[in-house]
Design a protein around this motif. Structure first.
Motif, short mmCIF file in Angstrom:
data_model
loop_
_atom_site.label_atom_id
_atom_site.label_comp_id
_atom_site.label_asym_id
_atom_site.label_seq_id
_atom_site.Cartn_x
_atom_site.Cartn_y
_atom_site.Cartn_z
N VAL A 1 97.07 52.68 13.49
CA VAL A 1 97.44 53.52 11.65
C VAL A 1 98.95 54.32 13.49
CG1 VAL A 1 95.96 54.48 11.94
CG2 VAL A 1 96.64 55.22 13.87
N ARG A 2 99.79 55.07 12.56
CA ARG A 2 100.38 55.48 13.31
C ARG A 2 100.75 57.62 12.74
NH1 ARG A 2 106.52 56.17 13.25
NH2 ARG A 2 107.38 57.20 13.60
N ALA A 3 100.54 58.18 14.47
CA ALA A 3 100.92 59.36 14.41
C ALA A 3 101.63 59.56 14.60
CB ALA A 3 99.16 59.13 16.18
N TRP B 1 100.77 65.48 24.05
CA TRP B 1 100.99 63.98 23.27
C TRP B 1 102.10 64.17 21.50
CZ3 TRP B 1 99.29 60.67 26.77
CH2 TRP B 1 98.54 60.84 27.76
N ALA B 2 103.11 65.75 22.34
CA ALA B 2 104.12 65.41 20.54
C ALA B 2 105.13 63.78 20.72
CB ALA B 2 104.86 66.28 21.16
N GLY B 3 105.17 63.28 19.23
CA GLY B 3 105.87 62.63 19.45
C GLY B 3 105.36 61.52 18.06
N ALA B 4 106.01 60.58 17.69
CA ALA B 4 105.27 59.85 16.99
C ALA B 4 105.03 58.49 17.63
CB ALA B 4 106.98 58.89 16.11
N TRP B 5 103.50 58.24 17.60
CA TRP B 5 102.79 56.73 18.15
C TRP B 5 102.09 55.94 17.36
CZ3 TRP B 5 103.16 56.85 23.31
CH2 TRP B 5 102.97 58.30 24.02
N PRO C 1 101.09 50.85 23.47
CA PRO C 1 101.22 50.51 24.42
C PRO C 1 101.92 51.19 26.26
CG PRO C 1 102.56 50.17 22.27
CD PRO C 1 101.85 50.78 22.48
N GLU C 2 101.70 52.18 25.68
CA GLU C 2 101.30 53.62 27.39
C GLU C 2 100.07 53.90 27.83
OE1 GLU C 2 103.40 54.01 24.36
OE2 GLU C 2 105.36 53.23 24.97
N GLY C 3 99.29 53.46 26.88
CA GLY C 3 97.59 53.85 27.43
C GLY C 3 97.50 54.63 26.42
N ASN D 1 96.95 63.99 11.75
CA ASN D 1 98.13 63.40 11.83
C ASN D 1 97.97 62.00 11.55
OD1 ASN D 1 98.53 66.20 12.85
ND2 ASN D 1 97.39 65.68 14.16
N LEU D 2 97.64 61.23 11.25
CA LEU D 2 97.30 59.68 10.92
C LEU D 2 98.03 59.82 10.11
CD1 LEU D 2 93.68 58.88 12.94
CD2 LEU D 2 96.16 58.98 14.02
N LYS D 3 97.83 57.94 9.60
CA LYS D 3 98.75 57.90 8.85
C LYS D 3 98.33 56.47 8.59
CE LYS D 3 102.63 56.11 5.33
NZ LYS D 3 104.04 56.47 5.21
#
Length: 140
Positions: free
Chosen positions: A73-75, A82-86, A103-105, A113-115
């Motif tokens: 998924v993309r959050a 945790w603001a931002g795109a993950w 990859p960062e944890g 907020n998921l796609k």
């Protein structure tokens, strides 16, 4: 052959090549697909204690808010720590506050907020670059 030692290039070099008659490796991979078994979640109906006795019952549903453990998924988190795109693999929770491995944890994200990028099929996919052909000639 003068190639660096990697699993991909070892597989490429298997077989008989007659260099005197002009046999050679024609195509050299720049990137390889790396596939890793990640599983599809647990099928256990209960969680056990350290002696093996049932401690609690697990939820019967494996899908929560349209997502299953292992989905890619993309959050897009608008505010907060945790603001931002993950982008990453999620572990679903019944409340809708899913855990996402990046990859960062690990981070916690809301299902709002998921796609969905890819359904979880039990494998994790990534690419890895191979050493360039020019460096392999210098090494060998």
């Amino acid at each position: 052959m003068g190639l660096p030692k990697t699993h991909t290039l070892d597989a490429l070099s298997v077989g008989r090549l007659d260099h005197e008659s002009g046999d050679a490796i024609v195509r050299y991979p720049g990137q390889v697909l790396v596939v890793r078994a990640t599983g599809r979640g647990s099928y256990a109906r209960t969680t056990t204690d350290r002696f093996g006795f049932p401690r609690l019952r697990r939820a019967r549903a494996k899908q929560h808010f349209g997502y299953v453990t292992g989905d890619l998924v993309r959050a897009d988190v608008p505010t907060g720590k945790w603001a931002g795109a993950w982008t990453g693999r999620i572990s679903v929770r019944a409340r809708g506050q899913h855990s996402m491995a990046t990859p960062e944890g690990r981070i916690n994200v809301s299902h709002w907020n998921l796609k969905l990028l890819q359904r979880g099929d039990g494998y994790g996919y990534s690419t890895r670059s191979e050493p360039s052909e020019s460096t392999s000639r210098k090494i060998g």
